[in-house]
Design a protein around this motif. Structure first.
Motif, PDB file in Angstrom:
ATOM      1  N   VAL A 268      48.417  79.851 134.749  1.00 37.95           N
ATOM      2  CA  VAL A 268      47.779  80.450 133.575  1.00 37.95           C
ATOM      3  C   VAL A 268      47.578  79.411 132.475  1.00 37.95           C
ATOM      4  CG1 VAL A 268      48.159  82.046 131.654  1.00 37.95           C
ATOM      5  CG2 VAL A 268      48.514  82.820 134.001  1.00 37.95           C
ATOM      6  N   SER A 269      48.583  78.596 132.211  1.00 36.52           N
ATOM      7  CA  SER A 269      48.493  77.626 131.109  1.00 36.52           C
ATOM      8  C   SER A 269      48.346  76.199 131.610  1.00 36.52           C
ATOM      9  CB  SER A 269      49.728  77.734 130.207  1.00 36.52           C
ATOM     10  OG  SER A 269      50.912  77.499 130.953  1.00 36.52           O
TER      11      SER A 269
ATOM     12  N   GLU B 244      45.383  73.501 133.772  1.00 36.89           N
ATOM     13  CA  GLU B 244      44.082  73.333 134.403  1.00 36.89           C
ATOM     14  C   GLU B 244      44.198  72.878 135.844  1.00 36.89           C
ATOM     15  OE1 GLU B 244      40.237  73.961 134.317  1.00 36.89           O
ATOM     16  OE2 GLU B 244      41.295  73.939 132.405  1.00 36.89           O
TER      17      GLU B 244
ATOM     18  N   HIS C 262      44.269  82.802 131.870  1.00 36.39           N
ATOM     19  CA  HIS C 262      43.991  81.363 131.855  1.00 36.39           C
ATOM     20  C   HIS C 262      42.824  81.045 130.923  1.00 36.39           C
ATOM     21  CE1 HIS C 262      43.384  77.257 133.124  1.00 36.39           C
ATOM     22  NE2 HIS C 262      42.130  77.540 133.442  1.00 36.39           N
TER      23      HIS C 262
ATOM     24  N   TRP D  43      43.862  81.283 127.427  1.00 39.77           N
ATOM     25  CA  TRP D  43      44.601  80.069 127.079  1.00 39.77           C
ATOM     26  C   TRP D  43      43.641  78.921 126.787  1.00 39.77           C
ATOM     27  CZ3 TRP D  43      44.690  75.398 129.830  1.00 39.77           C
ATOM     28  CH2 TRP D  43      45.604  74.442 129.370  1.00 39.77           C
ATOM     29  N   ARG D  44      42.614  78.761 127.639  1.00 41.57           N
ATOM     30  CA  ARG D  44      41.622  77.712 127.415  1.00 41.57           C
ATOM     31  C   ARG D  44      40.916  77.904 126.071  1.00 41.57           C
ATOM     32  NH1 ARG D  44      39.042  75.236 132.284  1.00 41.57           N
ATOM     33  NH2 ARG D  44      37.104  75.357 131.088  1.00 41.57           N
TER      34      ARG D  44
ATOM     35  N   SER E 181      42.090  79.497 123.412  1.00 42.57           N
ATOM     36  CA  SER E 181      43.021  79.222 122.310  1.00 42.57           C
ATOM     37  C   SER E 181      43.218  77.724 122.125  1.00 42.57           C
ATOM     38  CB  SER E 181      44.363  79.906 122.567  1.00 42.57           C
ATOM     39  OG  SER E 181      45.024  79.353 123.691  1.00 42.57           O
ATOM     40  N   GLN E 182      43.244  76.955 123.239  1.00 43.53           N
ATOM     41  CA  GLN E 182      43.390  75.510 123.132  1.00 43.53           C
ATOM     42  C   GLN E 182      42.182  74.904 122.426  1.00 43.53           C
ATOM     43  OE1 GLN E 182      46.797  75.529 123.900  1.00 43.53           O
ATOM     44  NE2 GLN E 182      46.267  73.459 124.479  1.00 43.53           N
TER      45      GLN E 182
END
Length: 392
Positions: free
Chosen positions: A22-23, A25, A181, A184-185, A187-188
């Motif tokens: 999930v967190s 790549e 995932h 998460w992408r 949010s990054q």
């Protein structure tokens, strides 16, 4: 025909690999390899399609050579008979599972150029498909349309009803992990933009969570923290503050909703610190303990005209256009009468606007507001945050 005879992992192993990605790549390649073994597939791919549906791209693939993957991405996706049959039969809707032989017969597949000129290069003849996100679902706003494709070579048996059932049971987990995932992408990416925005400010900004742990720091704040002038307040990153210092007390008081200004004196310089609760405390937990909040700490050099700081305060406290006009005049230490004369307004109007600014910023008089904005004139000592402790 022969069946592939690889050692299949357990469902627990599959789920652990899936949610571990999930967190991260790079973990999705491991996920696809684990899933390939779980479904006894010769090759597999996690396929994404963009929102215009005019091109496809691989997120990750397993047991596919780079030239083969590129050939599908650049050309063959347009002529994929499995994809066309799945779209026709509505098997490209979210959470749908399909077997290639249920979409079209092997004989029909073998008659296509897609099979003769592309699939035999993999090689592949049997398909098991799970659509985890489509163009029309609400989740497509959070994750792109995507599907898992598992394939077996011509000399292998087709996927069984048991394989289809297992994939149906697993698909909610595939959908959930993939959605998480992409969140998460996202949010990054947002954090990167946020950090770059902070680094463009001409004053220091730090964010702390409700426990006082630092979450983010901009470039100017890093320079201030590293300056020996203020070693009595700061420790080298990532520790940030001297435990027990007035700044430490201010930040922890702000986690309880009691923010405010602080004058930090160095050896030859001084700084103005202002702590603002990002989210005010919620309900009382046990009649005594109150839920804590995060903290934004601003560090301003009073020798510099804080243009960005003023703009930041206007947006932070949601000041009106009329209220924001008086901030530069406050910075220059003008009286309400002088402000009224300069702006061509009645003094009662100025005082009304000042009262509104005081209420929104949590201050009670002009000098406190000047301190908050980082004014250059001599600053009166602010009310101490911690009882029995003076502010230097």
């Amino acid at each position: 025909m022969q069946d592939t005879c690889t050692q299949r992992p357990s469902e627990d192993v599959v789920l652990n690999a899936l949610y571990s990605a999930v967190s991260g790549e790079l973990h999705w390649a491991d996920v696809l390899r684990t899933l390939s073994a779980y479904f006894d597939a010769s090759s597999a791919m996690l396929k994404l399609s963009d929102r215009r549906q005019c091109a496809h791209s691989f997120f990750v693939s397993s047991q596919l050579s780079d030239p083969v993957a590129k050939a599908y991405t650049d050309y063959w996706w347009r002529y994929d008979p499995w994809a066309k049959a799945a779209q026709k039969n509505l098997n490209f809707q979210q959470s749908k599972v399909a077997r290639g032989s249920d979409l079209l017969t092997v004989r029909e597949l073998k008659q296509t150029l897609f099979y003769k000129d592309f699939l035999l290069r993999i090689p592949a003849e049997h398909l098991l498909l799970s659509t985890i996100s489509d163009h029309g679902s609400a989740d497509s706003l959070q994750s792109p349309p995507a599907s898992f494709c598992f394939m077996r070579a011509p000399d292998c048996v087709d996927f069984s009803d048991a394989d289809v059932k297992k994939l149906k049971q697993l698909t909610p987990h595939l959908h959930r992990a993939f959605k998480l995932h992409w969140q998460w992408r996202s949010s990054q990416a947002q954090l990167l933009v946020f950090q770059r925005s902070l680094n463009g400010l001409d004053f220091g900004v730090l964010f702390f969570d409700a426990t006082g742990r630092m979450l983010s720091v901009n470039t100017v704040a890093k320079e201030i923290i590293a300056d020996p002038e203020f070693s009595q307040y700061f420790l080298p990153l990532p520790h940030v503050m001297q435990i027990g210092s007035q700044l430490d007390h201010l930040v922890h008081a702000t986690t309880r909703g009691k923010g405010g200004p602080l004058n930090l004196s160095g050896k030859t310089q001084r700084l103005l610190a202002f702590a603002l609760p990002v989210a005010y405390p919620g309900r009382v937990v046990d009649k005594r303990k109150i839920a804590r909040c995060a903290v934004m700490l601003m560090l301003v050099d009073p020798r510099k005209q804080p243009g960005a700081a003023i703009d930041f305060m206007v947006r932070s406290f949601k000041l009106s256009k009329a209220e924001s006009r008086i901030l530069p005049l406050l910075f220059d230490n003008h009286t309400p009468a002088e402000m009224a004369d300069m702006l061509g307004l009645k003094i009662s109007t100025i005082r009304s606007q000042l009262s509104s600014v005081y209420a929104k910023t949590g201050t009670t008089r002009q000098q406190e507001l000047i301190l908050l904005l980082g004014a250059a004139p001599p600053i009166r000592q602010a009310d101490p945050v911690v009882p029995n402790r003076s502010v230097h």
